[in-house]
Design a protein around this motif. Structure first.
Motif, PDB file in Angstrom:
ATOM      1  N   CYS A 103     -87.688  23.005  47.965  1.00 26.16           N
ATOM      2  CA  CYS A 103     -88.198  21.772  48.560  1.00 26.16           C
ATOM      3  C   CYS A 103     -87.970  21.737  50.077  1.00 26.16           C
ATOM      4  O   CYS A 103     -86.828  21.769  50.536  1.00 26.16           O
ATOM      5  N   PRO A 104     -89.029  21.676  50.897  1.00 19.47           N
ATOM      6  CA  PRO A 104     -88.837  21.685  52.355  1.00 19.47           C
ATOM      7  C   PRO A 104     -88.083  20.460  52.867  1.00 19.47           C
ATOM      8  O   PRO A 104     -87.389  20.551  53.881  1.00 19.47           O
ATOM      9  N   TYR A 105     -88.203  19.339  52.183  1.00 19.02           N
ATOM     10  CA  TYR A 105     -87.469  18.143  52.615  1.00 19.02           C
ATOM     11  C   TYR A 105     -85.973  18.316  52.370  1.00 19.02           C
ATOM     12  O   TYR A 105     -85.147  17.891  53.184  1.00 19.02           O
ATOM     13  N   CYS A 106     -85.631  18.975  51.279  1.00 22.01           N
ATOM     14  CA  CYS A 106     -84.220  19.295  51.017  1.00 22.01           C
ATOM     15  C   CYS A 106     -83.708  20.301  52.042  1.00 22.01           C
ATOM     16  O   CYS A 106     -82.566  20.203  52.510  1.00 22.01           O
ATOM     17  N   VAL A 107     -84.556  21.267  52.392  1.00 22.29           N
ATOM     18  CA  VAL A 107     -84.163  22.278  53.374  1.00 22.29           C
ATOM     19  C   VAL A 107     -83.911  21.637  54.732  1.00 22.29           C
ATOM     20  O   VAL A 107     -83.013  22.061  55.471  1.00 22.29           O
ATOM     21  N   ARG A 108     -84.657  20.600  55.084  1.00 20.23           N
ATOM     22  CA  ARG A 108     -84.399  19.891  56.339  1.00 20.23           C
ATOM     23  C   ARG A 108     -82.933  19.471  56.450  1.00 20.23           C
ATOM     24  O   ARG A 108     -82.285  19.678  57.479  1.00 20.23           O
ATOM     25  N   VAL A 109     -82.419  18.871  55.390  1.00 20.87           N
ATOM     26  CA  VAL A 109     -81.042  18.374  55.416  1.00 20.87           C
ATOM     27  C   VAL A 109     -80.050  19.531  55.451  1.00 20.87           C
ATOM     28  O   VAL A 109     -79.080  19.518  56.223  1.00 20.87           O
ATOM     29  N   ARG A 110     -80.283  20.552  54.638  1.00 20.05           N
ATOM     30  CA  ARG A 110     -79.391  21.711  54.630  1.00 20.05           C
ATOM     31  C   ARG A 110     -79.380  22.392  55.997  1.00 20.05           C
ATOM     32  O   ARG A 110     -78.316  22.793  56.499  1.00 20.05           O
ATOM     33  N   LEU A 111     -80.563  22.523  56.617  1.00 20.95           N
ATOM     34  CA  LEU A 111     -80.647  23.162  57.925  1.00 20.95           C
ATOM     35  C   LEU A 111     -79.958  22.313  58.991  1.00 20.95           C
ATOM     36  O   LEU A 111     -79.220  22.840  59.845  1.00 20.95           O
ATOM     37  N   GLY A 112     -80.173  21.003  58.954  1.00 23.31           N
ATOM     38  CA  GLY A 112     -79.529  20.132  59.933  1.00 23.31           C
ATOM     39  C   GLY A 112     -78.013  20.203  59.865  1.00 23.31           C
ATOM     40  O   GLY A 112     -77.328  20.337  60.890  1.00 23.31           O
ATOM     41  N   ARG A 203     -95.533  31.201  42.905  1.00 22.36           N
ATOM     42  CA  ARG A 203     -94.393  32.069  43.213  1.00 22.36           C
ATOM     43  C   ARG A 203     -93.061  31.394  42.942  1.00 22.36           C
ATOM     44  O   ARG A 203     -92.076  32.068  42.626  1.00 22.36           O
ATOM     45  N   TYR A 204     -93.000  30.099  43.090  1.00 18.81           N
ATOM     46  CA  TYR A 204     -91.758  29.410  42.751  1.00 18.81           C
ATOM     47  C   TYR A 204     -91.368  29.683  41.294  1.00 18.81           C
ATOM     48  O   TYR A 204     -90.187  29.735  40.955  1.00 18.81           O
ATOM     49  N   MET A 205     -92.368  29.839  40.437  1.00 18.76           N
ATOM     50  CA  MET A 205     -92.101  30.106  39.028  1.00 18.76           C
ATOM     51  C   MET A 205     -91.654  31.551  38.796  1.00 18.76           C
ATOM     52  O   MET A 205     -90.971  31.845  37.817  1.00 18.76           O
ATOM     53  N   SER A 206     -92.041  32.443  39.684  1.00 15.81           N
ATOM     54  CA  SER A 206     -91.695  33.862  39.525  1.00 15.81           C
ATOM     55  C   SER A 206     -90.342  34.195  40.130  1.00 15.81           C
ATOM     56  O   SER A 206     -89.661  35.126  39.675  1.00 15.81           O
ATOM     57  N   ALA A 207     -89.963  33.469  41.183  1.00 12.62           N
ATOM     58  CA  ALA A 207     -88.673  33.713  41.826  1.00 12.62           C
ATOM     59  C   ALA A 207     -87.557  33.075  41.002  1.00 12.62           C
ATOM     60  O   ALA A 207     -87.777  32.103  40.279  1.00 12.62           O
ATOM     61  N   SER A 208     -86.390  33.619  41.119  1.00 13.58           N
ATOM     62  CA  SER A 208     -85.253  33.114  40.332  1.00 13.58           C
ATOM     63  C   SER A 208     -84.550  31.998  41.092  1.00 13.58           C
ATOM     64  O   SER A 208     -83.403  32.120  41.515  1.00 13.58           O
ATOM     65  N   TRP A 293     -89.449  24.804  60.556  1.00 13.48           N
ATOM     66  CA  TRP A 293     -88.739  25.920  59.925  1.00 13.48           C
ATOM     67  C   TRP A 293     -88.621  25.687  58.418  1.00 13.48           C
ATOM     68  O   TRP A 293     -88.796  26.623  57.629  1.00 13.48           O
ATOM     69  N   SER A 294     -88.347  24.457  58.038  1.00  9.43           N
ATOM     70  CA  SER A 294     -88.170  24.151  56.614  1.00  9.43           C
ATOM     71  C   SER A 294     -89.457  24.385  55.829  1.00  9.43           C
ATOM     72  O   SER A 294     -89.413  24.752  54.649  1.00  9.43           O
ATOM     73  N   ARG A 295     -90.595  24.190  56.471  1.00  6.58           N
ATOM     74  CA  ARG A 295     -91.877  24.446  55.816  1.00  6.58           C
ATOM     75  C   ARG A 295     -92.221  25.938  55.805  1.00  6.58           C
ATOM     76  O   ARG A 295     -92.785  26.449  54.830  1.00  6.58           O
ATOM     77  N   LEU A 296     -91.888  26.634  56.878  1.00  8.24           N
ATOM     78  CA  LEU A 296     -92.203  28.061  56.952  1.00  8.24           C
ATOM     79  C   LEU A 296     -91.362  28.902  56.008  1.00  8.24           C
ATOM     80  O   LEU A 296     -91.776  30.004  55.619  1.00  8.24           O
ATOM     81  N   ARG A 297     -90.198  28.416  55.650  1.00  8.85           N
ATOM     82  CA  ARG A 297     -89.283  29.212  54.819  1.00  8.85           C
ATOM     83  C   ARG A 297     -89.973  29.722  53.555  1.00  8.85           C
ATOM     84  O   ARG A 297     -89.784  30.874  53.152  1.00  8.85           O
TER      85      ARG A 297
END
Length: 332
Positions: A103-112, A203-208, A293-297
């Motif tokens: 989730c890019p919104y979750c990544v925003r908080v983790r990155l901040g 791809r989210y379904m294929s990645a672990s 960055w959170s979206r590009l990840r």
């Protein structure tokens, strides 16, 4: 021993002709922590004896001198990062981020939190877990930010980032430059929205990923996230059915070869919009980066995505400084 040194020198000489772009995926699989700056991307590198070595005399955007043959792993720990982290902040009770990894919104908080070097816990919720988020904040959303010493629970990712940047308990305030309303970047994001949904969602379904470890979680996600050209009401209609959704997901994954040229052309355009390998906007590291960055990840999950040198350096530098891993090691 003399013959061994000569063989090592010969390997180094042979490596001079290799460009970093040609073996970038192997480099990232050896050590995702290495920050590839634009200057490194123009230099030759070598893989020898199971380690990555740099024959160039100078490495990185800081212009740090180094010796031929010094391992990148050792260099990464010795050379100042392109994005410097402030002193670590460790509260008596650690803040908690409830999140989904994709989730890019979750990544925003983790990155901040990571860029400000605030120690925190990350709790990855199963994607079909409705009870936990509802119990915390009243509905199924993510991210959720829990601050135990304040007995406070928050949603809304940018509100969370702004809070941790405005309060001294989380270190120096005003660390992030304000949002600059980059209409060009917003237009770029809008132009690739459907393309990225086709590439990301199957791809989210294929990645672990941690939120999709069980079939129920994967079914829940697929059931609620259409791939183009379907819209949400059509996709979620009972008569459409889960089998049709899974077939549409598989078809989207199968379209990757015809989608890659469009993606890579878009990445060429993105390169022109990113200001430097440490910030996307001229004002410096800021809220623009927290969003972009959170979206590009998630694009780093796509096998065949060709990031341009500055964009790749930008991704890696913020990953290193923010302590949020990219997906290069599991791309598919």
């Amino acid at each position: 021993r003399g013959r061994g040194r000569e063989r090592e020198r010969e390997r180094e000489r042979q490596a001079e002709g290799l460009l970093v772009d040609s073996i970038r995926p192997r480099l990232l699989s050896f050590d995702r922590r290495v920050s590839l700056t634009s200057s490194v991307a123009r230099r030759a590198i070598m893989i020898a004896g199971g380690s990555v070595k740099v024959p160039a005399a100078r490495v990185g955007s800081q212009g740090i001198a180094g010796r031929r043959g010094v391992s990148v792993r050792a260099r990464a720990s010795a050379v100042r990062a392109a994005v410097e982290r402030p002193p670590k902040v460790v509260l008596d009770e650690l803040p908690i981020v409830y999140a989904y990894d994709h989730c890019p919104y979750c990544v925003r908080v983790r990155l901040g939190l990571g860029l400000k070097n605030v120690k925190h816990e990350v709790v990855f919720m199963a994607n079909d877990d409705v009870k936990k988020p509802t119990g915390l904040i009243g509905k199924k959303i993510a991210p959720i930010f829990e601050i135990p010493d304040e007995k406070l629970i928050m949603g809304e990712s940018m509100d969370i980032v702004k809070k941790i940047d405005a309060e001294e308990k989380y270190g120096s305030t005003g660390f992030f430059a304000g949002a600059t309303d980059r209409k060009d970047i917003k237009a770029w994001m809008k132009s690739v929205k459907d393309l990225l949904r086709l590439l990301h969602r199957p791809r989210y379904m294929s990645a672990s990923l941690p939120e999709f470890q069980q079939r129920d979680s994967r079914d829940y996600f697929v059931g609620g996230h259409p791939v183009p050209p379907y819209d949400k009401p059509e996709w979620k209609a009972e008569e459409f059915g889960q089998e049709a959704r899974e077939e549409a997901d598989a078809a989207a994954m199968a379209k990757t070869p015809e989608l890659l040229p469009e993606l890579n052309a878009a990445l060429v355009e993105l390169e022109k919009l990113i200001y430097s390998d440490s910030s996307c906007s001229e004002v410096g590291l800021g809220l623009d980066d927290i969003d972009l960055w959170s979206r590009l990840r998630s694009v780093t999950l796509v096998e065949g995505a060709e990031f341009q040198p500055k964009t790749l350096a930008y991704l890696n530098n913020l990953s290193e400084a923010g302590d949020v891993p990219l997906y290069f090691g599991m791309k598919c």
